[in-house]
Write an enzyme that holds these catalytic residues in place. Structure first.
Site, PDB file in Angstrom:
ATOM      1  N   GLU A  19       8.940  -1.968  -3.673  1.00  0.00           N
ATOM      2  CA  GLU A  19       8.297  -1.447  -4.878  1.00  0.00           C
ATOM      3  C   GLU A  19       7.654  -0.093  -4.607  1.00  0.00           C
ATOM      4  O   GLU A  19       7.700   0.811  -5.462  1.00  0.00           O
ATOM      5  CB  GLU A  19       7.259  -2.443  -5.382  1.00  0.00           C
ATOM      6  CG  GLU A  19       7.869  -3.729  -5.935  1.00  0.00           C
ATOM      7  CD  GLU A  19       6.838  -4.756  -6.337  1.00  0.00           C
ATOM      8  OE1 GLU A  19       7.194  -5.694  -7.066  1.00  0.00           O
ATOM      9  OE2 GLU A  19       5.656  -4.626  -5.926  1.00  0.00           O
ATOM     10  N   ASP A  53       5.919  -1.491  -9.048  1.00  0.00           N
ATOM     11  CA  ASP A  53       6.099  -2.751  -9.759  1.00  0.00           C
ATOM     12  C   ASP A  53       6.302  -2.495 -11.247  1.00  0.00           C
ATOM     13  O   ASP A  53       7.151  -3.126 -11.890  1.00  0.00           O
ATOM     14  CB  ASP A  53       4.877  -3.639  -9.516  1.00  0.00           C
ATOM     15  CG  ASP A  53       4.941  -4.943 -10.288  1.00  0.00           C
ATOM     16  OD1 ASP A  53       5.877  -5.721 -10.053  1.00  0.00           O
ATOM     17  OD2 ASP A  53       4.066  -5.175 -11.139  1.00  0.00           O
TER      18      ASP A  53
END
Length: 226
Positions: A121, A49
């Protein structure tokens, strides 16, 4: 460690040949299948992320050198939000190679937006840890591709735009009400109503609750604009 054929094929779609293939295996392992000897992808998701965020922030600054922080923030959010990550995951067939527990598999985990976004991610983090930031940046920029150039100057999502519309007029935030849920548990279809305290309402249907909320908010904004 030697990867299974499906992960080798996925690695080619991703565009990265892993020197440490165990990183890719971990990135596609959901917590429903984790064990003391088989770690899941949650820690990689946390890292990915941040890597994705830095890549997108750099790309947006480069693409528009005159934009203010207030203009860049909604564009950034549009590129890193769950929906965008899940779309990229679908394009490269990430759902096909996810390692899921039986319950998650039976409930349609390979198609769940949140699960796909989290795994995307995690895969970004796996590339970063395997080959460093420059390679990870190249992979992200290639996968996100035209999304970066085509992001709208005002890229607020519909729910944010509707809430700001209401606040500007002294109204309470919109309500999102689930009107119906149909279909099997592994592939539900939601009908959501977006409502304002003044009585205006619009409904939308989608395969994920968040998508239905966004669609309903978009429909209500169009009604208000008319």
């Amino acid at each position: 460690m030697k990867l299974a054929a499906d992960l080798v094929a996925f690695s080619k779609r991703l565009g990265h040949d892993f020197a440490r293939p165990e990183l890719l295996l971990r990135a596609v392992t959901h917590s429903s299948l984790s064990s003391p000897t088989r770690p899941d992808n949650q820690r990689l998701e946390f890292l990915g992320d941040r890597v994705l965020g830095l890549v997108m922030a750099e790309a947006l600054l480069k693409a528009d050198r005159a934009a203010s922080e207030g203009q860049l923030a909604p564009r950034f959010n549009a590129l890193v939000r769950r929906e965008a990550c899940a779309d990229v995951a679908r394009e490269i067939g990430l759902g096909d190679v996810l390692k899921l527990g039986r319950s998650e598999m039976m409930s349609g985990g390979r198609r769940k937006e949140a699960l796909l976004a989290d795994a995307m991610e995690a895969v970004i983090a796996a590339v970063y840890r395997d080959a460093g930031f420059e390679i990870a940046r190249d992979v992200v920029l290639r996968l996100w591709g035209a999304r970066i150039d085509q992001v709208k100057p005002d890229a607020r999502d519909a729910k944010t735009a509707l809430q700001e519309w209401a606040q500007a007029r002294g109204l309470q935030p919109p309500l999102y009400v689930e009107i119906a849920r149909e279909g099997p548990d592994h592939a539900p279809v939601f009908t959501i109503a977006a409502r304002l305290e003044t009585g205006e309402e619009a409904r939308a249907t989608a395969g994920a609750k968040r998508q239905a909320e966004q669609a309903a908010a978009s429909a209500l904004l169009k009604t208000l604009g008319n």
